[in-house]
Enzyme design. Structure first.
Site, short mmCIF file in Angstrom:
data_model
loop_
_atom_site.label_atom_id
_atom_site.label_comp_id
_atom_site.label_asym_id
_atom_site.label_seq_id
_atom_site.Cartn_x
_atom_site.Cartn_y
_atom_site.Cartn_z
N LYS A 94 91.64 32.75 -38.88
CA LYS A 94 92.65 31.96 -38.17
C LYS A 94 93.93 31.87 -39.01
O LYS A 94 95.03 32.07 -38.50
CB LYS A 94 92.09 30.55 -37.89
CG LYS A 94 92.93 29.78 -36.90
CD LYS A 94 92.41 28.39 -36.67
CE LYS A 94 91.12 28.36 -35.89
NZ LYS A 94 90.73 27.00 -35.48
N LYS A 106 85.40 25.18 -45.31
CA LYS A 106 84.79 24.21 -44.39
C LYS A 106 83.77 23.40 -45.17
O LYS A 106 83.18 23.89 -46.13
CB LYS A 106 84.08 24.93 -43.22
CG LYS A 106 83.98 24.08 -41.97
CD LYS A 106 85.36 23.93 -41.33
CE LYS A 106 85.39 23.29 -40.00
NZ LYS A 106 86.67 23.50 -39.32
N ASN A 221 91.75 14.85 -28.46
CA ASN A 221 93.02 15.17 -29.12
C ASN A 221 93.64 16.45 -28.56
O ASN A 221 94.77 16.46 -28.08
CB ASN A 221 92.78 15.28 -30.63
CG ASN A 221 94.03 15.77 -31.35
OD1 ASN A 221 94.33 16.95 -31.36
ND2 ASN A 221 94.78 14.87 -31.95
N SER A 355 98.96 21.54 -40.62
CA SER A 355 98.34 21.09 -41.88
C SER A 355 99.00 21.80 -43.06
O SER A 355 99.23 21.20 -44.12
CB SER A 355 96.85 21.42 -41.89
OG SER A 355 96.12 20.40 -41.30
P1 NAD Z 1 87.91 15.21 -29.64
O1 NAD Z 1 86.64 14.65 -30.09
O2 NAD Z 1 89.17 14.43 -29.84
O3 NAD Z 1 87.85 15.56 -28.08
C1 NAD Z 1 86.78 16.19 -27.46
C2 NAD Z 1 86.74 15.66 -26.04
O4 NAD Z 1 85.78 16.42 -25.29
C3 NAD Z 1 86.29 14.20 -25.95
O5 NAD Z 1 87.20 13.49 -25.13
C4 NAD Z 1 84.89 14.26 -25.33
O6 NAD Z 1 84.59 13.15 -24.53
C5 NAD Z 1 85.00 15.53 -24.51
N1 NAD Z 1 83.70 16.15 -24.25
C6 NAD Z 1 82.61 16.17 -25.05
N2 NAD Z 1 81.61 16.85 -24.46
C7 NAD Z 1 82.09 17.28 -23.28
C8 NAD Z 1 81.53 18.04 -22.23
N3 NAD Z 1 80.31 18.52 -22.29
N4 NAD Z 1 82.30 18.28 -21.15
C9 NAD Z 1 83.56 17.82 -21.07
N5 NAD Z 1 84.15 17.10 -22.05
C10 NAD Z 1 83.42 16.84 -23.14
O7 NAD Z 1 88.00 16.64 -30.34
P2 NAD Z 1 89.31 17.54 -30.52
O8 NAD Z 1 89.90 17.27 -31.86
O9 NAD Z 1 90.15 17.46 -29.31
O10 NAD Z 1 88.64 18.99 -30.62
C11 NAD Z 1 88.23 19.71 -29.48
C12 NAD Z 1 87.93 21.13 -29.87
O11 NAD Z 1 89.08 21.74 -30.45
C13 NAD Z 1 86.82 21.31 -30.91
O12 NAD Z 1 86.16 22.53 -30.66
C14 NAD Z 1 87.59 21.42 -32.21
O13 NAD Z 1 86.84 22.10 -33.21
C15 NAD Z 1 88.77 22.23 -31.75
N6 NAD Z 1 89.96 22.15 -32.61
C16 NAD Z 1 90.50 20.94 -32.90
C17 NAD Z 1 91.65 20.90 -33.67
C18 NAD Z 1 92.34 19.60 -33.96
O14 NAD Z 1 93.42 19.63 -34.58
N7 NAD Z 1 91.84 18.47 -33.50
C19 NAD Z 1 92.21 22.09 -34.18
C20 NAD Z 1 91.63 23.31 -33.85
C21 NAD Z 1 90.49 23.32 -33.06
#
Ligand code: NAD
Length: 421
Positions: A94, A106, A221, A355
């Site tokens: 990435k 990680k 998020n 970041s």
């Molecule tokens: P988060 O926990 O803020 O949000 C995840 C959301 O998905 C929650 O609202 C949850 O209720 C919902 N959810 C959970 N299971 C579900 C399902 N089965 N069906 C529908 N909705 C469901 O997490 P995030 O930070 O938004 O991260 C989401 C994804 O993005 C992850 O795979 C994470 O690794 C990836 N990611 C996050 C970031 C970051 O900066 N936060 C960066 C790169 C990748």
């Protein structure tokens, strides 16, 4: 059903394919197939009742030829060494796709944070930091938030490292609160970056974003900010898939488009979007099969699209916002159906790029406005998109493979220059 492969095997398959396609001899694969370093630690914590419990913690660092390792750490009962290794490897590629000077890192602690009090969580964080402190630091490895870890945990982490050193070291970790050296724009950055990708997707697929219907799985998020910025750019967000502790998965659907600002306010007030009034509630199965969706954006969890729901998907384009939301088996099905997938290591790289900006600002002790952060972010992500799309056309491979080709070519060129091969 195809055999379930481990995260490490999945990345190894991508590396092998890319090395073959780039005509690189096996030495490059040998250097990339495993992390350079893995640390397994015992994390002792004094619990509130006075007893000591120990947890197992990990930190993996993969290929630091471009710079220090970078990647989050998570607190979760399912954390395993294999998962941490695979996710570290992912981070290398990435970072290389967007051309930021980092390797992959990680970490994680196998624990259930829901069972810990706030003071236990703080002691766990500090104990984990002390255990991995010999291999981290602004020049070596810079962790960040991941599953169940947040800005407060980063603040404790930074504080404990600074105490060991005897002076403030904000650059040891990113995702900190703004007042402790966090960056403006970091919280929104991944969704902002996914939107930059969506705009580029519309450009190359000759679509008008203001006539595009989008469905997003996850309103956390990443999903919420993706929805907000895509809708600000004129797209219609017709559906949002979510999960609720009482009813499980569900989705909100409005064929006229959901009002995302109202949805934000509703979630802020109620802590959930479950009963948002201006939408119809449908099942997640119906969500995947919606036929008035142009771009589908999984932004919730790994393996959300598998061999069961992939055959029902009608959208022609998928933009991966979550990490690894499509299983390898589903990826094949989608390709056979002619669905174009824009991969995670390109589309969600806005988070790690912001970041990187946080770390740069910490090292300089000079801080940027949100406008400066967003404009720098956009430039980097647009270039990465163009590089991957160009490779996809030139090498006639899927966009996922193209992203690995761009990343591995960059790493391999530096391996050659530095005499590693
Ligand atoms: P988060 O926990 O803020 O949000 C995840 C959301 O998905 C929650 O609202 C949850 O209720 C919902 N959810 C959970 N299971 C579900 C399902 N089965 N069906 C529908 N909705 C469901 O997490 P995030 O930070 O938004 O991260 C989401 C994804 O993005 C992850 O795979 C994470 O690794 C990836 N990611 C996050 C970031 C970051 O900066 N936060 C960066 C790169 C990748």
């Amino acid at each position: 059903m195809s055999k379930k492969i481990s995260p490490v095997e999945a990345v190894q398959n991508e590396i092998k394919l890319a090395c073959e396609k780039l005509g690189l001899d096996n030495s490059y694969y040998e250097l990339l197939k495993e992390p350079e370093r893995v640390l397994v630690v015992q994390v002792p914590v004094r619990m509130d009742d006075g007893t000591i419990r120990t947890f197992t913690g990990y930190r993996a660092q993969h290929c630091t030829i471009m710079g220090p390792a970078k990647g989050g750490f998570r607190f979760h009962p399912d954390v395993t060494l294999d998962e941490v290794k695979g996710l570290a490897m992912w981070m290398t590629f990435k970072c290389a796709v967007v051309g930021i000077p980092y390797g992959g890192g990680k970490g994680g602690v196998c624990c259930n944070p829901a069972e810990l009090s706030k003071t236990e969580l703080e002691r766990l964080t500090r104990s984990y930091l002390r255990a991995i402190s010999p291999i981290i630091g602004p020049e070596k490895d810079i962790p960040a938030p991941d599953v169940n870890t947040n800005a407060q945990i980063m603040a404790w982490f930074m504080d404990e490292f600074s105490k060991i050193k005897g002076y403030n070291v904000p650059g040891v970790v990113t995702g900190k609160p703004i007042s402790l050296g966090g960056s403006y724009g970091r919280v929104q950055a991944t969704g902002y970056g996914v939107t930059v990708a969506v705009k580029k997707v519309c450009e190359v697929m000759k679509m008008d974003i203001s006539k595009t219907n989008i469905a997003i799985q996850g309103f956390g998020n990443v999903g919420s900010y993706t929805a907000l910025y895509c809708s600000k750019n004129g797209a219609k967000i017709v559906a949002v898939g979510e999960w609720d502790k009482d009813i499980g998965t569900y989705a909100l659907y409005n064929e006229q488009g959901l009002d995302i600002e109202k949805l934000f306010d509703y979630k802020a007030k109620n802590g959930t979007i479950l009963n948002f009034p201006e939408a119809k509630r449908i099942s997640l199965d119906e969500f995947w099969a919606l036929d008035d969706v142009d771009i589908l954006i999984p932004a919730a969890l790994e393996n959300a699209i598998d061999e069961n729901n992939a055959p029902n998907i009608k959208a022609k384009i998928i933009v991966e916002a979550a990490n690894g939301p499509i299983t390898p088996g589903a990826d094949k099905i989608l390709a056979e159906k002619g669905i174009t997938v824009f991969p995670d290591i390109l589309c969600n790289a806005g988070g790690v790029t912001a970041s990187y900006f946080e770390w740069v600002q910490n090292l300089m002790n000079f801080y940027w406005t949100v406008e400066e952060v967003n404009s720098k972010l956009e430039n980097i992500l647009i270039k990465a998109f163009d590089d991957v799309y160009g490779m996809h056309k030139e090498a006639n491979v899927s966009l996922r493979q193209a992203a690995y080709l761009v990343a591995i070519k960059r790493l391999a060129d530096n391996m050659k220059l530095r005499g590693w091969v």
